[in-house]
Design a protein around this motif. Structure first.
Motif, PDB file in Angstrom:
ATOM      1  N   PRO A  62       0.832  -1.209   0.000  1.00 45.72           N
ATOM      2  CA  PRO A  62       0.000   0.000   0.000  1.00 45.72           C
ATOM      3  C   PRO A  62       0.864   1.255   0.000  1.00 45.72           C
ATOM      4  O   PRO A  62       1.913   1.286   0.620  1.00 45.72           O
ATOM      5  N   ASN A  63       0.435   2.248  -0.695  1.00 44.45           N
ATOM      6  CA  ASN A  63       1.176   3.503  -0.776  1.00 44.45           C
ATOM      7  C   ASN A  63       0.686   4.471   0.297  1.00 44.45           C
ATOM      8  O   ASN A  63      -0.405   5.019   0.220  1.00 44.45           O
ATOM      9  N   VAL A  64       1.544   4.643   1.293  1.00 44.67           N
ATOM     10  CA  VAL A  64       1.147   5.468   2.430  1.00 44.67           C
ATOM     11  C   VAL A  64       0.938   6.916   2.023  1.00 44.67           C
ATOM     12  O   VAL A  64       0.125   7.627   2.600  1.00 44.67           O
ATOM     13  N   ILE A  65       1.693   7.360   1.049  1.00 39.50           N
ATOM     14  CA  ILE A  65       1.570   8.740   0.603  1.00 39.50           C
ATOM     15  C   ILE A  65       0.154   9.001   0.114  1.00 39.50           C
ATOM     16  O   ILE A  65      -0.522   9.944   0.544  1.00 39.50           O
ATOM     17  N   ALA A  66      -0.298   8.141  -0.792  1.00 34.63           N
ATOM     18  CA  ALA A  66      -1.644   8.312  -1.331  1.00 34.63           C
ATOM     19  C   ALA A  66      -2.682   8.185  -0.228  1.00 34.63           C
ATOM     20  O   ALA A  66      -3.636   8.950  -0.152  1.00 34.63           O
ATOM     21  N   SER A  68      -2.328   8.901   2.838  1.00 30.77           N
ATOM     22  CA  SER A  68      -2.298  10.097   3.669  1.00 30.77           C
ATOM     23  C   SER A  68      -3.040  11.247   3.008  1.00 30.77           C
ATOM     24  O   SER A  68      -3.742  12.011   3.657  1.00 30.77           O
ATOM     25  N   LEU A  69      -2.846  11.349   1.713  1.00 32.35           N
ATOM     26  CA  LEU A  69      -3.497  12.450   1.002  1.00 32.35           C
ATOM     27  C   LEU A  69      -5.010  12.336   1.150  1.00 32.35           C
ATOM     28  O   LEU A  69      -5.697  13.316   1.407  1.00 32.35           O
ATOM     29  N   THR A  74      -1.079  11.010   8.516  1.00 31.91           N
ATOM     30  CA  THR A  74       0.177  10.491   7.995  1.00 31.91           C
ATOM     31  C   THR A  74       0.774   9.382   8.855  1.00 31.91           C
ATOM     32  O   THR A  74       1.664   8.669   8.413  1.00 31.91           O
ATOM     33  N   ASN A  75       0.306   9.279  10.092  1.00 31.86           N
ATOM     34  CA  ASN A  75       0.914   8.340  11.039  1.00 31.86           C
ATOM     35  C   ASN A  75       2.374   8.691  11.316  1.00 31.86           C
ATOM     36  O   ASN A  75       3.158   7.830  11.698  1.00 31.86           O
ATOM     37  N   ILE A  76       2.688   9.935  11.085  1.00 34.51           N
ATOM     38  CA  ILE A  76       4.050  10.380  11.357  1.00 34.51           C
ATOM     39  C   ILE A  76       4.018  11.525  12.360  1.00 34.51           C
ATOM     40  O   ILE A  76       3.211  12.438  12.257  1.00 34.51           O
ATOM     41  N   TYR A 127       4.911  19.355   5.898  1.00 34.43           N
ATOM     42  CA  TYR A 127       4.489  17.982   6.109  1.00 34.43           C
ATOM     43  C   TYR A 127       3.233  18.015   6.960  1.00 34.43           C
ATOM     44  O   TYR A 127       3.190  18.686   7.975  1.00 34.43           O
ATOM     45  N   ARG A 128       2.215  17.332   6.513  1.00 34.84           N
ATOM     46  CA  ARG A 128       0.984  17.332   7.301  1.00 34.84           C
ATOM     47  C   ARG A 128       1.083  16.258   8.361  1.00 34.84           C
ATOM     48  O   ARG A 128       0.463  15.205   8.268  1.00 34.84           O
TER      49      ARG A 128
ATOM     50  N   VAL B  64       3.250  18.817   1.021  1.00 36.97           N
ATOM     51  CA  VAL B  64       4.292  17.918   0.541  1.00 36.97           C
ATOM     52  C   VAL B  64       3.745  16.540   0.199  1.00 36.97           C
ATOM     53  O   VAL B  64       4.244  15.860  -0.687  1.00 36.97           O
ATOM     54  N   ILE B  65       2.718  16.133   0.921  1.00 35.93           N
ATOM     55  CA  ILE B  65       2.133  14.814   0.659  1.00 35.93           C
ATOM     56  C   ILE B  65       1.620  14.762  -0.780  1.00 35.93           C
ATOM     57  O   ILE B  65       1.947  13.857  -1.543  1.00 35.93           O
ATOM     58  N   ALA B  66       0.815  15.755  -1.122  1.00 31.97           N
ATOM     59  CA  ALA B  66       0.251  15.781  -2.466  1.00 31.97           C
ATOM     60  C   ALA B  66       1.364  15.898  -3.507  1.00 31.97           C
ATOM     61  O   ALA B  66       1.357  15.235  -4.541  1.00 31.97           O
ATOM     62  N   LEU B  69       2.982  12.582  -4.011  1.00 33.20           N
ATOM     63  CA  LEU B  69       2.153  11.641  -4.765  1.00 33.20           C
ATOM     64  C   LEU B  69       2.311  11.891  -6.259  1.00 33.20           C
ATOM     65  O   LEU B  69       2.467  10.973  -7.053  1.00 33.20           O
ATOM     66  N   LEU B 107      13.536   9.961   8.332  1.00 33.19           N
ATOM     67  CA  LEU B 107      12.446   9.229   8.978  1.00 33.19           C
ATOM     68  C   LEU B 107      13.060   8.036   9.687  1.00 33.19           C
ATOM     69  O   LEU B 107      13.734   7.210   9.080  1.00 33.19           O
ATOM     70  N   GLN B 126       6.191   0.714   2.874  1.00 33.75           N
ATOM     71  CA  GLN B 126       4.980   1.461   2.576  1.00 33.75           C
ATOM     72  C   GLN B 126       5.257   2.923   2.253  1.00 33.75           C
ATOM     73  O   GLN B 126       4.524   3.554   1.507  1.00 33.75           O
ATOM     74  N   TYR B 127       6.315   3.426   2.865  1.00 32.49           N
ATOM     75  CA  TYR B 127       6.666   4.803   2.585  1.00 32.49           C
ATOM     76  C   TYR B 127       7.510   4.820   1.322  1.00 32.49           C
ATOM     77  O   TYR B 127       8.449   4.046   1.210  1.00 32.49           O
ATOM     78  N   ARG B 128       7.155   5.633   0.386  1.00 25.36           N
ATOM     79  CA  ARG B 128       7.942   5.665  -0.843  1.00 25.36           C
ATOM     80  C   ARG B 128       9.090   6.628  -0.649  1.00 25.36           C
ATOM     81  O   ARG B 128       9.066   7.762  -1.137  1.00 25.36           O
TER      82      ARG B 128
END
Lengths: 345, 345
Positions: A62-66, A68-69, A74-76, A127-128, B64-66, B69, B107, B126-128
């Motif tokens: 799974p792509n965490v970036i997508a 998160s958007l 973000t789980n960060i 960063y969100r 930054v997330i968007a 992506l 990270l 999962q994180y790109r």
DNA sequence: TGACAGAATGCTTACGTAAGCATATATTCG
DNA sequence: CGAATATATGCTTACGTAAGCATTCTGTCA
């Protein structure tokens, strides 16, 4: 037994495998694949297996970036900390450990020069993050207030000046240093010198206040001497000034362990023995303070508890915006070492 | 002079201000706003000002997330490291510092138990991320190979077993320890004991090899004793076994500074004086090794160089996939301390 | 003055996922 | 056995940005 025997090997993190690819392979819709990974209970066991098999075969991750958007989470957790110092390193490690237990990660924003803080904070905003830990006394009131304005959870860590401005978690600096002072009085000290790291740091101020008030109540003066930095070297150097301070004080209280280590070694180099010639106390409870070479009397911060509280605040459901920011104060515990005459046991 | 005088204050990080909002406010298209923030030279000065003014007024911060992506770049480097150990803390700090200078963030993926590695690596995938630093000898060959399969840059940091499997950067463990051994021979040692941290660690193996070969060439045996962990405590405990090893060896070589500190203090507690009764060497060059209490002879790793090389590899344009992974080896430099009789200067 | 190069800007789409709503299938009960 | 309910799945859209292409505008030269 052919040579190239892995046409589409099940290796992980294949090029760009998306949930759409998996959906096609498993003969279901993208939505179903998504559900298998985020709310598996909503999908029947049969399809679940089918999807998981396909996902594994294709090496889908799974792509965490997508995610998160879309989900706005973000789980960060971000942490803004000074780049140097044993203390901060230990705190960071603890944060990372505890966050990992909750499937969250730590994004590190460190800065070497106090002046860099503004730039770092600007970078943080992009960063969100799900939350932000602000440490270091170098973050000013205005900057804290600005962070408070942002809509995401923030917590100040061991930053007394932040109390009332943003939610904060801190060891009880004043009471801790007061306890150490009381201990010194108890063991007969009547002439105490205080070594601060940097007088501009709010932790430094709180700690000195604890010491000077407790000592003052007994009519004992407590001169403040500034080492200039929270480092071993600063402590080592300032030791020379202590020695010139004849007659020697009964005890030297130091704002932070790391500085105290330097003072300890600097005094020894100058021919002053701890504890024979004078007593010494630190603050923080770094692991090295328990090392046999120092066996320093110090106030041990319950870093694990402090960090746990900070994480709780960050992850707790949002509080009403106009209520006063919470302020958690965790008491420390004294470790009695041989630098104040206690047998090391 | 009304009471509520800040209808839409220019605070930063307002709720959900997007480039679309800014575009509307500035009377331009979203694309233009995007250009102002990513390729300003493509937009006329007039509109640029207009957009920047609107952005500032609304408190717009690019997401930054968007961006990640869309652009498939995160500007984040991941680091998988053990949760404990002075050495790793110092390495992390250095990574964070150098990455920050290039507008990148770190990270952190730390793990406490070796068994957690698999879980951590899964989470990493999962994180790109733009790159990944793999440290710790607890990451096995299979796991490294798997990482190599992923399409993003990876570098192994001080992990000899990774050489040839993934690109790696490392201090010259073998040569460094050999140099230390040569130094011991030079100062007259004929009976040397070696204290390893954990014999399964590939760094431990390389270092022991360096020592035993150099000593063996001179007909000097070099018994290996395992402390069990790379910690102060392990070193302190193993000191007792050293003392039982009568007659005492001329010197004790320790695989890592942190363990050496424990050995140093443990020996002293057992009544053995360093350097009077035996010599002692460490490895890593932690800042504490220079502290007056230890003044340890050790091999100093050029952490800044190692980290810089690692970052170069991560950020360098992709290499041909079938070429052999690069392997950078950085020599260390010996610091001569009083634990091998050198005057501390 | 008309045509044309070049700069500046707008329009549209795609990144990969999750949530809301619509639809199809299984289950229960009168 | 048919309707109502629950369960499972599919379809569509939106998150906020960047890149490609289409369009408009500006200035220049014949």
């Amino acid at each position: 037994m052919s040579l190239k025997s892995q046409p589409d090997s099940p290796r992980s993190t294949r090029k760009g495998v998306t949930s759409v690819d998996v959906a096609a392979a498993a003969g279901v819709s993208q939505a179903t694949v998504g559900r298998v990974f985020s709310s598996p209970e909503k999908v029947s066991p049969a399809t679940r297996d089918k999807v998981q098999e396909a996902a594994e075969r294709l090496g889908y991750v799974p792509n965490v970036i997508a995610r998160s958007l879309k989900s706005r989470r973000t789980n960060i957790i971000g942490a803004v900390v000074p780049a140097f110092g044993e203390y901060w390193q230990s705190v960071l490690t603890e944060f990372s450990r505890q966050l990992a237990n909750q499937d969250r990660q730590l994004l590190l924003f460190s800065f070497a020069e106090p002046g860099d803080v503004d730039g770092v904070l600007a970078s943080v905003a992009q960063y969100r993050l799900d939350g932000l830990v602000l440490s270091s006394a170098n973050i000013g009131q205005a900057q804290l207030a600005q962070m408070r304005e942002s809509d995401r959870p923030v917590v100040a860590f061991n930053h007394p000046a932040a109390v009332g401005v943003v939610p904060s978690v801190s060891v009880d600096n004043e009471a801790g240093m007061a306890e150490l002072a009381a201990h010194l009085i108890e063991v007969g000290c009547r002439d105490v010198l205080y070594i601060g790291g940097a007088s501009t740091a709010s932790t430094d101020q709180s700690r000195y206040r604890g010491a000077s008030q407790t000592l003052g109540n007994q009519g004992i003066a407590c001169t403040y001497l500034e080492a200039g930095a929270f480092t071993y070297e600063a402590g080592y150097k300032v030791a020379r000034q202590i020695v010139e301070h004849q007659p020697l004080p009964d005890a030297v209280m130091v704002s932070a362990d790391e500085v105290a280590f330097g003072v300890h070694d600097g005094l020894r180099a100058a021919g002053v023995d701890v504890p024979a010639d004078l007593f010494l106390t630190g603050f923080d409870g770094l692991s090295q303070s328990a090392w046999a070479g120092f066996d320093l009397t110090t106030l041990v911060q319950a870093t694990d508890v402090l960090v746990a509280r900070a994480i709780e605040i960050l992850l707790a459901p949002e509080q009403p915006a106009d209520s006063d920011p919470v302020s958690v104060v965790v008491p420390g515990t004294i470790r009695y070492g041989k630098t104040t005459g206690s047998g090391h046991g």
